[in-house]
Write a protein that holds these residues in place. Sequence first.
Motif, PDB file in Angstrom:
ATOM      1  N   PRO B  67     -12.684   1.559  37.480  1.00  0.00           N
ATOM      2  CA  PRO B  67     -12.981   0.119  37.398  1.00  0.00           C
ATOM      3  C   PRO B  67     -11.727  -0.765  37.362  1.00  0.00           C
ATOM      4  O   PRO B  67     -11.752  -1.897  37.845  1.00  0.00           O
ATOM      5  N   SER B  68     -10.597  -0.233  36.858  1.00  0.00           N
ATOM      6  CA  SER B  68      -9.380  -1.062  36.780  1.00  0.00           C
ATOM      7  C   SER B  68      -8.832  -1.394  38.171  1.00  0.00           C
ATOM      8  O   SER B  68      -8.002  -2.287  38.327  1.00  0.00           O
ATOM      9  N   SER B  69      -9.302  -0.668  39.184  1.00  0.00           N
ATOM     10  CA  SER B  69      -8.799  -0.910  40.542  1.00  0.00           C
ATOM     11  C   SER B  69      -9.221  -2.256  41.101  1.00  0.00           C
ATOM     12  O   SER B  69      -8.779  -2.639  42.189  1.00  0.00           O
ATOM     13  N   ASP B  70     -10.102  -2.970  40.378  1.00  0.00           N
ATOM     14  CA  ASP B  70     -10.444  -4.294  40.917  1.00  0.00           C
ATOM     15  C   ASP B  70      -9.235  -5.227  40.888  1.00  0.00           C
ATOM     16  O   ASP B  70      -9.177  -6.209  41.600  1.00  0.00           O
ATOM     17  N   GLU B  71      -8.197  -4.861  40.095  1.00  0.00           N
ATOM     18  CA  GLU B  71      -6.940  -5.628  40.130  1.00  0.00           C
ATOM     19  C   GLU B  71      -6.317  -5.568  41.530  1.00  0.00           C
ATOM     20  O   GLU B  71      -5.852  -6.572  42.070  1.00  0.00           O
ATOM     21  N   ALA B  72      -6.289  -4.355  42.098  1.00  0.00           N
ATOM     22  CA  ALA B  72      -5.713  -4.193  43.446  1.00  0.00           C
ATOM     23  C   ALA B  72      -6.512  -5.026  44.440  1.00  0.00           C
ATOM     24  O   ALA B  72      -5.947  -5.678  45.326  1.00  0.00           O
ATOM     25  N   LEU B  73      -7.830  -5.031  44.274  1.00  0.00           N
ATOM     26  CA  LEU B  73      -8.670  -5.783  45.216  1.00  0.00           C
ATOM     27  C   LEU B  73      -8.456  -7.287  45.048  1.00  0.00           C
ATOM     28  O   LEU B  73      -8.528  -8.041  46.021  1.00  0.00           O
ATOM     29  N   LYS B  74      -8.186  -7.705  43.824  1.00  0.00           N
ATOM     30  CA  LYS B  74      -7.906  -9.136  43.624  1.00  0.00           C
ATOM     31  C   LYS B  74      -6.630  -9.539  44.354  1.00  0.00           C
ATOM     32  O   LYS B  74      -6.526 -10.660  44.868  1.00  0.00           O
ATOM     33  N   THR B  75      -5.657  -8.648  44.380  1.00  0.00           N
ATOM     34  CA  THR B  75      -4.443  -8.937  45.154  1.00  0.00           C
ATOM     35  C   THR B  75      -4.799  -9.128  46.629  1.00  0.00           C
ATOM     36  O   THR B  75      -4.268 -10.024  47.292  1.00  0.00           O
ATOM     37  N   CYS B  76      -5.706  -8.295  47.135  1.00  0.00           N
ATOM     38  CA  CYS B  76      -6.129  -8.424  48.545  1.00  0.00           C
ATOM     39  C   CYS B  76      -6.781  -9.793  48.777  1.00  0.00           C
ATOM     40  O   CYS B  76      -6.509 -10.457  49.779  1.00  0.00           O
ATOM     41  N   LEU B  77      -7.638 -10.198  47.849  1.00  0.00           N
ATOM     42  CA  LEU B  77      -8.308 -11.506  47.987  1.00  0.00           C
ATOM     43  C   LEU B  77      -7.269 -12.626  47.915  1.00  0.00           C
ATOM     44  O   LEU B  77      -7.319 -13.575  48.685  1.00  0.00           O
ATOM     45  N   ALA B  78      -6.314 -12.475  46.989  1.00  0.00           N
ATOM     46  CA  ALA B  78      -5.302 -13.520  46.827  1.00  0.00           C
ATOM     47  C   ALA B  78      -4.437 -13.649  48.076  1.00  0.00           C
ATOM     48  O   ALA B  78      -3.999 -14.729  48.440  1.00  0.00           O
TER      49      ALA B  78
END
Lengths: 324, 261
Positions: B67-78
């Motif tokens: 679940p902590s990998s949503d940080e990486a996905l937030k970088t993609c969105l950013a």
Amino acid sequence: MSGVWVYVENREGAISAISREALGAARQVADSLGQPLTALVFGQGVGPACAAAFDLGADAVIGADDATLAGGRVEAHGPLLAKLAQERQPAVILIGASTRGRDLAAWTGADLDTGVVAEAIEVKVDGGVVKATRPVYAGKLLCEAFVTGTPQIVTLRSRAFAQAAATGKTGAPEMVGAAVAEDAIPTKIIGFEGKGGKVSLTDAGKIVSGGRGVGGPEGFEPLRELADVLGAALGASRATVDAGWIPYEHQVGQTGKTVAPDLYIAAGISGAIQHQAGMRSSKVIVAINKDPDAPIFKLARYGIVGDLFKVIPALTAEFKKRLN
Amino acid sequence: MKVVVCVKQTPSTTATLSVKGGVVSWEDPGGKPNVVNPWDEYAIEEAIRFKENRGAAEAVALCLGDPSSDEALKTCLAMGCGEAILVSDPALLGSDTLGTARTLAAAINKIGDVQVALFGKQAIDGDTGHTPVQVARVLGWTPLTYVAAIQSVDGGSITVDRMTDDGKETVTAKLPVVISFVKEINEPRYPSFMGIRKASKAVIPTWTAGDIGVSAPAAKADWSNVYPIPPREGEIEMIAGDTPEEQARNLVNKLFEEKVI
Ligand SMILES: Cc1cc2nc3c(=O)[nH]c(=O)nc-3n(C[C@H](O)[C@H](O)[C@H](O)COP(=O)(O)OP(=O)(O)OC[C@H]3O[C@@H](n4cnc5c(N)ncnc54)[C@H](O)[C@@H]3O)c2cc1C
């Protein structure tokens, strides 16, 4: 489920360095398992490479000579390796971890529904299983890995294994046809530019490498001269590449090349952990740095605290004297 | 057509790692222990360019991880991806590259209308570089690895330059394709201020194994025995000498004695 296979990359009749190493490692694995070693030699005009595979210790050679196999497309080599392995059920397939070898191992593992262990730097046999030592986390840790499916596919990192020695053995290869016709291959190679005989960093036996301490693009000149005298390749730290002092192809480290030369001379390189990740498997590391506390000295076999612009030219002169 | 970019969350390049009782942990002097796998930044940039310049309807970031990998996905969105999807399921922990590939392939199929899936050349933790080709095999698509330039995409075909160990190879292929990128491809952009704000509020959908119809893949490789590299510390010998010339001579002598030269 028996026999050790080794995939042999070849170009213009010659076996590439990484596959000579793979043949060397595979011979030992085959001997430890007490099983025969079969070399797979696919390409176009493979006659001389098949003969060389026998000479380098293979007990049997399966060759495939076809225009579709020239240039090493994985869409041609992958189906053939997978088909042969399905038919003949080897216990182990070893492949040099070149760009081509990595793709081929991944393809074959997927098609045979088995595991692939990547980038071994040592292999041993333990109860019929090939146990590989491999660097993980970009070389910051090691791991002992093995495949639990069959066949066991393991790729071997460049320069980690001694090349197979010539044995004088000869034999007749078994020739097989290609697995897919050109029409069925979705990729076409429309251009190729070779490296023109330049020593690549990953193949180099010696590397002279510069860091921020070289001060600017012209600071690489003395390093280049030393590299020329030694027949070494030129390396660089990320800082110098990012600064635009030298092209990216020279970068050693976590986001550059992973190298393992016999001799790595690090000049003006502090030895950040990312740089270490790319060069710590070098056999002998020489560090030259003004700062006696630079982390690179923790890795080095020999250290000189001093000005690289004085020490490097002195080394070049000394090597020149001794080498001719 | 949508373009999918697969990203993995990994320890940062500056992280120091340790192993205790077989469990790997890491910390980072800069305080950001986890990052988007550095090689994936090139793929994210290229995915956004597919949307900006090549008419892709959307750039979708896809990650298999905890679940902590949503940080990486937030970088993609950013950075500019329009959608992000996390596949996370305890049953999928410990997948090998083929298990990972099956999961990513199933998610790509579920996303739908995808012709191009983009990857980094390798992840800096598992470090195999095998996932892209295996995703291609599972999907039945064509793998194009180590891509340094996209020459053209038109009429259902694509032409790229690949950097192999032998040199630069120019290849054409029919879509759909799986591409893995090397650093030469582009200069990844930094997330914009607006992008970061938007990403911080985004709720990232999480798919389970059941959602995408994969059963727990038994890993067919075992890498559980991770251990520290035996230190080289203490092995150093400082080369003495009153002048650089003398130091050079002493060092060269040693190197000849050790038969390094
Ligand atoms: C220490 C260690 C050793 C390992 N050794 C092996 C081994 O020898 N054999 C094996 O089969 N597995 C191994 N694994 C498991 C493997 O790391 C995972 O299956 C992993 O997710 C994919 O492999 P990779 O990390 O090598 O990624 P690579 O194949 O190197 O990654 C290439 C690209 O694939 C994409 N990608 C990779 N993983 C994901 C993901 N989870 N989500 C989205 N995109 C992704 C990214 O774009 C990445 O740049 C190991 C894992 C660890 C932690």
